[in-house]
Structures are given as structure tokens and as C-alpha cells.
Design an enzyme around this catalytic site. Structure first.
Site, mmCIF file in Angstrom:
data_model
loop_
_atom_site.group_PDB
_atom_site.id
_atom_site.type_symbol
_atom_site.label_atom_id
_atom_site.label_comp_id
_atom_site.label_asym_id
_atom_site.label_seq_id
_atom_site.Cartn_x
_atom_site.Cartn_y
_atom_site.Cartn_z
ATOM 1 N N LEU A 139 0.808 -1.264 -0.067
ATOM 2 C CA LEU A 139 -0.112 0.371 -0.007
ATOM 3 C C LEU A 139 1.019 1.025 0.335
ATOM 4 O O LEU A 139 1.740 1.217 0.914
ATOM 5 C CB LEU A 139 -0.775 -0.345 1.294
ATOM 6 C CG LEU A 139 -2.076 -1.065 1.578
ATOM 7 C CD1 LEU A 139 -2.868 -0.901 2.897
ATOM 8 C CD2 LEU A 139 -2.989 -0.841 -0.013
ATOM 9 N N CYS A 194 29.015 -7.695 43.956
ATOM 10 C CA CYS A 194 28.035 -7.460 44.370
ATOM 11 C C CYS A 194 27.073 -6.057 44.707
ATOM 12 O O CYS A 194 28.264 -5.501 45.994
ATOM 13 C CB CYS A 194 27.253 -8.294 44.755
ATOM 14 S SG CYS A 194 25.514 -8.529 45.458
ATOM 15 N N ASP A 225 -0.338 -5.054 12.580
ATOM 16 C CA ASP A 225 0.776 -5.032 11.987
ATOM 17 C C ASP A 225 1.496 -6.316 12.458
ATOM 18 O O ASP A 225 2.369 -7.111 14.099
ATOM 19 C CB ASP A 225 1.370 -4.430 13.858
ATOM 20 C CG ASP A 225 2.995 -3.943 13.441
ATOM 21 O OD1 ASP A 225 3.531 -4.703 12.213
ATOM 22 O OD2 ASP A 225 3.393 -2.770 13.980
ATOM 23 N N GLU A 240 -10.642 0.452 8.228
ATOM 24 C CA GLU A 240 -10.175 -1.382 8.123
ATOM 25 C C GLU A 240 -8.291 -0.443 9.534
ATOM 26 O O GLU A 240 -8.163 -0.178 8.736
ATOM 27 C CB GLU A 240 -9.647 -2.773 7.987
ATOM 28 C CG GLU A 240 -10.825 -2.688 7.066
ATOM 29 C CD GLU A 240 -10.680 -3.630 5.795
ATOM 30 O OE1 GLU A 240 -9.303 -4.666 5.969
ATOM 31 O OE2 GLU A 240 -11.600 -4.316 4.816
ATOM 32 N N LYS A 246 -5.087 -1.675 10.805
ATOM 33 C CA LYS A 246 -3.358 -1.796 9.636
ATOM 34 C C LYS A 246 -2.793 -3.172 10.661
ATOM 35 O O LYS A 246 -2.753 -2.080 12.000
ATOM 36 C CB LYS A 246 -3.112 -0.483 9.099
ATOM 37 C CG LYS A 246 -2.251 -1.662 8.444
ATOM 38 C CD LYS A 246 -1.307 -0.290 7.484
ATOM 39 C CE LYS A 246 -0.071 -1.138 6.819
ATOM 40 N NZ LYS A 246 0.950 -1.527 7.261
ATOM 41 N N CYS A 257 25.992 -7.167 48.460
ATOM 42 C CA CYS A 257 26.790 -7.201 49.754
ATOM 43 C C CYS A 257 27.709 -7.702 48.935
ATOM 44 O O CYS A 257 28.807 -8.238 50.529
ATOM 45 C CB CYS A 257 25.799 -8.529 49.328
ATOM 46 S SG CYS A 257 26.732 -10.476 48.326
ATOM 47 N N CYS A 307 26.008 -12.458 41.432
ATOM 48 C CA CYS A 307 25.817 -12.697 42.520
ATOM 49 C C CYS A 307 25.894 -14.037 43.242
ATOM 50 O O CYS A 307 24.489 -14.910 43.277
ATOM 51 C CB CYS A 307 25.124 -11.465 43.734
ATOM 52 S SG CYS A 307 25.762 -12.325 45.552
ATOM 53 N N TYR A 333 -8.438 -10.296 5.736
ATOM 54 C CA TYR A 333 -9.361 -9.081 5.095
ATOM 55 C C TYR A 333 -9.500 -9.009 3.591
ATOM 56 O O TYR A 333 -9.903 -8.322 3.379
ATOM 57 C CB TYR A 333 -8.341 -7.904 5.792
ATOM 58 C CG TYR A 333 -7.125 -7.837 5.505
ATOM 59 C CD1 TYR A 333 -6.104 -8.307 6.654
ATOM 60 C CD2 TYR A 333 -6.338 -8.122 3.958
ATOM 61 C CE1 TYR A 333 -4.434 -8.032 6.114
ATOM 62 C CE2 TYR A 333 -5.081 -7.934 3.328
ATOM 63 C CZ TYR A 333 -4.187 -7.603 5.052
ATOM 64 O OH TYR A 333 -2.387 -8.276 4.512
ATOM 65 N N LYS A 364 -0.459 6.087 8.178
ATOM 66 C CA LYS A 364 -0.056 5.550 8.793
ATOM 67 C C LYS A 364 0.889 6.101 10.324
ATOM 68 O O LYS A 364 0.718 7.315 10.377
ATOM 69 C CB LYS A 364 1.839 5.474 9.185
ATOM 70 C CG LYS A 364 2.086 4.478 7.471
ATOM 71 C CD LYS A 364 1.961 2.920 7.671
ATOM 72 C CE LYS A 364 3.095 2.904 7.821
ATOM 73 N NZ LYS A 364 4.186 1.627 7.583
ATOM 74 N N CYS A 419 23.098 -13.352 50.062
ATOM 75 C CA CYS A 419 22.678 -12.086 49.900
ATOM 76 C C CYS A 419 22.028 -11.393 50.559
ATOM 77 O O CYS A 419 20.239 -12.226 49.766
ATOM 78 C CB CYS A 419 23.114 -11.901 48.251
ATOM 79 S SG CYS A 419 22.138 -10.387 47.487
HETATM 80 S S1 IVH Z 1 -4.744 -4.329 1.717
HETATM 81 C C1 IVH Z 1 -3.694 -4.844 -1.737
HETATM 82 N N1 IVH Z 1 -5.833 -4.297 5.207
HETATM 83 O O1 IVH Z 1 -0.231 -3.345 5.488
HETATM 84 C C2 IVH Z 1 -3.972 -3.959 -0.571
HETATM 85 N N2 IVH Z 1 -3.201 -4.258 4.624
HETATM 86 O O2 IVH Z 1 1.061 -2.231 2.832
HETATM 87 C C3 IVH Z 1 -3.675 -4.805 0.083
HETATM 88 N N3 IVH Z 1 -2.084 -5.121 6.491
HETATM 89 O O3 IVH Z 1 1.564 -6.091 3.222
HETATM 90 C C4 IVH Z 1 -3.542 -5.225 1.471
HETATM 91 N N4 IVH Z 1 -3.922 -4.956 7.948
HETATM 92 O O4 IVH Z 1 -0.191 -6.976 4.991
HETATM 93 C C5 IVH Z 1 -4.394 -4.669 3.984
HETATM 94 N N5 IVH Z 1 -6.616 -4.440 6.753
HETATM 95 C C6 IVH Z 1 -6.321 -4.372 6.548
HETATM 96 C C7 IVH Z 1 -4.126 -5.054 6.684
HETATM 97 C C8 IVH Z 1 -3.433 -5.195 5.321
HETATM 98 C C9 IVH Z 1 -2.936 -5.047 7.391
HETATM 99 C C10 IVH Z 1 -0.963 -4.708 6.026
HETATM 100 C C11 IVH Z 1 -0.387 -5.479 4.874
HETATM 101 C C12 IVH Z 1 0.290 -5.178 4.121
HETATM 102 C C13 IVH Z 1 1.300 -4.103 4.406
HETATM 103 C C14 IVH Z 1 0.437 -2.803 3.427
#
Ligand code: IVH
Length: 663
Positions: A82, A404, A116, A112, A114, A407, A422, A222, A310, A427
């Protein structure tokens, strides 16, 4: 034979449904015991008719052999990444471009979280999981099917036998699971994971699926990459469809046309991210209509119809002002960085464990350094790296301790270990930590006996050994600061009450190296008597599947130490229970009964109530079903109480429950 096949299919169906209830919906319908019975039954039949074992059988989740390496797979549909947005201005710009591309249509979006984690593509043929691949470079990835099959929330078979289906999702480890995993690794002297994402990635890339199976991996799906015969019109329908097939879908999505509402969603989740038990690093905004996505098109790297908003990384700059050395109960000396306070992920951070001196050297951390700090798993403060460009020359390289800090004993370093220790078992710092651990909630659970009390007991010379706790008088407690008669009496009684704790608690409390709560429970259940455990040889200990060489050695060494044997003898003499309550287990008021606890009890903690039940022959279950005999309800009971009332299961208040025990 057909009957056997039918029975197998029926059991697989039942177990898969309960896996879904438990791992995806988090609302189990049966007790763990009932679930185990289904699995045992299936295992028994499969053992008798091995040629009838099906690839989607839940018994086959961890069936693979270690691999020499991963094979690469080519994705049928490239896995794009993305474009990022870092501000609301970027979002406006994204919206403007989408609008222009799909004009005259007015865009509607789905937002949605994202997640991690690690991106994954799953393929199902005729409804059966046949491939799982990492993203790799988007064109080819690695085949990690064996490992993905061990993730219990990944369906091995879909609810509909669609000829071919490919989905995309994110594999992750929950924050709480990550912290537990790292704690276990620290106890075993293993390298720590930096964050939940790394631990998920590392777990997924294990060549031995047995190891992956022990890691708490989870998944959210997703995206639908490819499907035959089913065509949702938009993302909202797509998520609904994926959910119907049995996939875990993140519930916090929002459909909207309004850019301000998108901003609100981003703002809301940037603030609320710490309330989630998994890490998110932003929000993904996607054009809802799938046909409009085709009109909007892709670049060769990323779709033009989606963007990732982000969140800023939660790293802050601070300065190390001092290095503090703490002596733990096993004598390990842990360096902690003391820093100028900074606000990170919702709380003020002013200290961070540096774990050991190897790490200080590896990261070249110096006292006086300006450093980048974050919270691992959103909770544990950690120094990421020093900002070398900001050094003034006044920084000092920390020296490992020769003596230590408490002690003064000479510090030693065992071969193959990173820790400095230690080695003086007397101690005071070690003793204090051992006592705090001994009295803690998961160990002997002595209420009120926290660090402040322990500190004084040791400093006044009243306690030199854990066994001394049991000969303390009310006068001894009265001699402590801020301790009036009532508190002294309570402390004395709390110590007394701890004498009847289970053997597993006592064993855990004694703090043998590498013997955590789980191992202690296994040993206590298997042998039932501290003396028996103490007499076991290394050879017989390693026969227990959960006990490895290192744990066995530590147990044998502990019971070979005369000082430890003397402590145990003194504890026994004081009346501390050293046996698992085998006799009571066979006949108590709850013999053979299944109880469920809900809400907050007034006088007992959950684990105390649980122990009373199992100690009296009963079983504790986490969910209410027709097989439940009693529900014990405290304040603010949850849906379990509703369900009990619905099924007509007797509900006990805490006093009623306690009265039962006295009968
Ligand atoms: S959609 C073409 N939705 O974020 C669209 N990605 O580069 C595909 N990720 O590598 C991604 N949660 O692994 C989408 N709800 C979500 C996500 C999500 C995490 C990750 C995904 C991707 C990176 C974005």
C-alpha cells in the site's frame, strides 16, 4: 467402513465447529473436558483406521516433519503493498485522486485497522486449505503451509466447498501472548523478541512445525484475492462473506463516504490503539466497490484505490542519567537504565531494563547517551538505540560489575551464560527477591507481604530464610514501621493461611531455576509429594514430555543442596503442606462436578476459588453448558450468568459457595 467414515466426518465437523467458537468467536459452547473427549475419540478411531485420516482432520494440525528449507511459491495474484498517507492532507489528496478516477461515481470507503503482523496468502481447493505463502516480494513467497496449519483460528476446511479460493490476511501475536512468550524466553536464557511482529515472523519461519505449534499465532483475514463462482460486490460484502466461510475478521471496520468520518476513525484508533490486545500501525482506507477498484487501477506496486494512514511510531527520545544494578532472586545482576522521564504510549517512562551487559555492549549504550525509547508489546519500556550523532564526549561506557552491589561478594559469570551473578546465597538482595516471589500471588499468595514489608523483615534480621516467615510472631510484625495491631494480626494470619497452599504453588514459590508455574503443576500432579519429587533422578525427570535436560538438571541440583533440604524440612515442621491433595480430590463436595466462575468474588481471587474447587474434587470450566453443575457468581457477572439462568443451572453466591465447602 462407511459408518466409520461417517463417524470421522461427524467428529471433524464437531471439533472444527468448536475450534471456530473458541478461537474465532471467543465464545466456547462446551467445556475443555468435553472438547478433549471429542479429540480423544477421533484420535482413537484414526489410530485404528490410519488410512482414513483426512488432511483436514484437526488431529493433523501438527503432523508435519521438520523441513530442510522452505519452498518458494508463485502467487496467482500478485500481493501488492500500500501507498502510505502520513497526514489528513495526504488523505484529502488520496480522496481527490480516487474521485477523479472513478467520476462520475462518488466514492464510498471501508476503513480497517492495519494489523502489524506478517502478510499471508491462503489457498483453498474444494474448501480445503492447500497452500499458505508469505508475501515475499509480492510475486513469489515462501510456502509455510505446515506452520499455518498449526494456527487454530485458521480453518482447515471452509463452511462452503468453493472450488478455488484465495484470501489474504495478517498473522500476528497478541500483546499479552508476546509478553508471556518473552518472559518464558528470558527465564530460559533465550534471546528476546523485539516486538510482537518479529515474534510472529520468527514463529512462522520455523522449519519445525512443532515449534510453531507452541507459539500463540493468530490471524485476521481482510482480502479476497481470487474466488470461483462467488463475487461480492464490495468490501463490506466481502468481509461478511469471509466471515461466513469461517475466517476471523477484525470487527472494527467502518463504511463511509465522508472524508471527515475517515479522519475521525483514524484519530479514534490512534488514541485507542493501546486498548487493543494486538498492535496496529495505522488504518487502511479502501474503496468499497470492487468494480470501481478496477476503474481506479493499480500501479505496479500498489493499488490506486487504497491507502495506509500510518500512525507515527511510538518512539521517544530520552537521556540515560544512570545505570542501576538489581540483584534478582537467582543472583542475576540486571542493569537498568534510569532516564529522564518521557511520555510513551500513554504513560511516563523513566526506567528500562537493559537485560544484560552483552546487550549494552552490542547496542553500544553509554551513560549520558541520548537514546530512542519505545514500549515492547506496548508495555515494556525498552532502549532501541543510542543517538550516536548526539554524543558530546561526556558519555561513559558502563563497566560490568566485579562485586555485588548489595553484599559486595565477588561476581561470577558461568560459562555459556550472558548473566553476571552474585553467588552468595545469603545475599540480602537475593533473599528479599526470593521472599517477595515466595509470597506473590501466583506462588504462596500471602496477602500484604509485599516488597515494603519484606525489606524491613530482612533489614531487621527477622527473616534469613523463607522458612523463618512461619515462626514470625505478631510482635515481630508490630515492630515494623506503620504496622499497627490490626495489620500485624492480618499479616500473621495471611502467613498462617498460606500453609495449606497446594504443592504446585509451593514448588513454584521455592523458585527453582527454569521451574515456572506450569512445570510445577505438572510435577505436583504427577508425583503428588515434594519428597518424591526431590528423590527423582535426572533420567526419570526427562521422561516427562514437558521437562527437558536443563529443567531436570536444575531440579536435581536444587534437591542436592543441603541448605535447600534444610529449608524444606523446616517448612514441613512449621506445618506447610508439601503434598498435592490427593485424598480430598477423590471425595469432596464437588466430586465429579463442573463449576463455572463469573464476576468478581469478594473474598477470594479467581485462582483461589479454582483451587478450592479442584481441591474438593471438582472441575472448573470457562464456559456454561448443559453439563455445568453450578455457576458461582460474584459482582458484575457476565453473559455466563444469563446462560446459566437460561439453562436452569443452579447459581451460587460466594457465601453459598463457601458454605458448601464447610458441609
Ligand atoms: S490491504 C492491496 N488491509 O499492511 C491491498 N493490508 O502494505 C492489500 N495490512 O502488506 C493490503 N492490515 O500485510 C490491508 N486491514 C488490512 C491490513 C493490511 C495489515 C498489511 C498488509 C500489507 C501492509 C500494507
Amino acid at each position: 467402513m462407511d459408518q466409520v467414515k461417517e463417524k470421522i466426518a461427524h467428529l471433524i465437523g464437531q471439533i472444527s465447529r468448536h475450534d471456530y467458537q473458541y478461537y474465532v468467536l471467543d465464545t466456547p459452547l462446551i467445556t475443555d473436558g468435553e472438547y478433549d473427549q471429542l479429540v480423544q475419540e477421533l484420535l482413537r478411531i484414526e489410530g485404528e483406521f490410519p488410512h482414513l485420516i483426512l488432511p483436514d482432520s484437526p488431529t493433523q494440525r501438527v503432523a508435519g516433519q521438520p523441513l530442510p528449507g522452505f519452498r518458494t511459491v508463485r502467487h496467482r495474484v500478485p500481493l501488492l503493498s500500500l501507498d502510505n498517507s502520513f497526514s489528513y492532507g495526504d488523505l484529502d489528496e488520496f480522496h481527490r485522486r480516487v474521485k477523479e478516477r472513478i467520476a462520475p461515481s462518488e466514492p464510498s470507503y471501508v476503513c480497517e485497522l492495519k494489523i502489524d503482523g506478517v502478510s499471508i496468502a491462503l489457498v483453498y481447493e474444494d474448501g480445503i486449505l492447500t497452500s499458505a505463502a508469505t508475501r515475499g516480494d509480492g510475486i513469489t513467497g515462501e510456502n509455510v503451509l505446515q506452520n499455518v496449519r498449526t494456527i487454530r483460528s485458521v480453518p482447515l476446511r471452509l463452511n462452503k466447498p468453493i472450488p478455488r479460493l484465495e484470501v489474504r490476511g495478517e498473522i500476528y501475536i497478541a500483546k499479552t501472548d508476546f509478553l508471556r512468550l518473552n518472559q518464558e524466553r528470558e527465564e530460559k536464557g533465550e534471546k528476546l523478541f523485539a516486538n510482537p511482529r518479529n515474534s510472529a515472523a520468527g514463529s512462522l519461519r520455523q522449519l519445525d512445525p512443532q515449534i510453531t505449534a507452541r507459539r500463540p499465532l493468530r490471524i485476521f483475514i481482510y482480502d479476497l484475492l481470487y474466488s470461483e463462482g462467488v463475487e461480492p460486490a464490495d468490501q463490506a460484502q466481502l468481509l461478511q462473506f469471509l466471515s461466513e466461510l469461517g475466517f476471523p475478521i477484525n470487527p472494527h471496520w467502518l463504511k463511509t463516504k465522508d472524508v471527515r468520518e475517515i479522519q475521525g476513525y483514524c484519530r479514534e484508533w490512534e488514541e485507542r490503539r493501546h486498548q487493543l490486545d494486538y498492535e496496529i500501525d495505522g488504518v487502511v482506507i479502501k474503496l468499497n466497490s470492487l468494480s470501481e477498484r478496477i476503474v481506479a487501477g493499480n500501479t505496479n506496486k500498489s493499488p490506486r484505490w487504497a491507502t495506509a494512514f500510518k500512525f507515527p511510531a511510538e518512539e521517544e527520545e530520552s537521556q540515560i542519567t544512570a545505570l542501576e544494578l538489581n540483584v534478582g532472586r537467582t543472583g542475576v545482576i540486571t542493569p537498568t537504565a534510569v532516564m529522564t522521564p518521557v511520555l510513551i504510549a500513554g504513560s511516563v517512562v523513566s526506567r528500562a531494563s537493559l537485560h544484560n551487559f552483552d546487550l549494552i555492549k552490542e547496542r553500544d549504550i553509554r551513560i549520558g547517551d541520548r537514546v530512542l525509547v519505545h514500549k515492547a508489546g506496548d508495555i515494556i519500556p525498552e532502549v532501541i538505540r543510542p543517538l550516536i550523532e548526539k554524543r558530546t564526549g561526556n558519555e561513559t561506557v558502563p563497566e560490568f560489575p566485579r562485586y555485588c552491589p548489595t553484599c559486595g561478594a565477588t561476581v561470577i559469570r558461568f560459562e555459556g551464560e550472558v548473566a553476571y551473578r552474585c553467588d552468595n546465597i545469603n545475599c540480602p538482595a537475593r533473599l528479599k527477591e526470593s521472599l517477595i516471589f515466595f509470597a506473590s500471588r501466583d506462588a504462596m499468595d500471602i496477602e500484604g507481604l509485599g516488597p515494603a514489608v519484606v525489606e524491613q523483615l530482612v533489614d531487621k534480621g527477622l527473616v534469613k530464610n523463607v522458612a523463618d516467615l512461619y515462626s514470625l510472631t505478631e510482635e515481630d510484625f508490630l515492630s515494623l514501621d506503620k504496622t499497627a495491631k490490626k495489620k500485624a494480626n492480618n499479616l500473621r494470619q495471611a502467613v498462617e493461611a498460606s500453609k495449606v497452599r497446594s504443592l504446585s504453588r509451593l514448588l513454584h514459590a521455592l523458585g527453582l531455576r527454569y521451574v515456572g508455574g506450569k512445570t510445577a503443576r505438572i510435577l505436583a500432579e504427577q508425583y503428588g509429594d515434594l519428597d518424591v519429587i526431590g528423590s527423582l533422578s535426572r533420567e526419570s525427570l526427562v521422561e516427562i514430555p514437558e521437562i527437558g535436560e536443563k529443567i531436570a538438571q536444575s531440579i536435581v541440583a536444587f534437591f542436592n543442596e543441603p541448605e535447600n533440604l534444610e529449608t524444606i524440612a523446616r517448612l514441613k515442621k512449621a506445618g506447610v503442606n508439601t503434598r498435592e491433595n490427593v485424598i480430598l480430590k477423590e471425595s469432596g463436595p464437588f466430586t465429579g462436578k463442573i463449576l463455572v466462575l463469573t464476576g468478581t468474588l469478594e473474598t477470594l481471587t479467581r485462582s483461589q476459588a479454582g483451587e478450592l474447587i479442584t481441591g474438593q474434587g471438582g472441575q472448573v470450566s470457562s464456559s456454561v453448558s448443559r453439563k455445568t453443575d453450578y455457576v458461582v457468581a460474584g459482582a458484575d457477572p457476565g453473559s455466563k450468568l444469563d446462560r446459566a439462568l437460561e439453562l436452569g443451572i443452579p447459581v451460587l453466591t460466594e457465601p453459598e459457595f463457601l458454605a458448601f465447602l464447610e458441609d
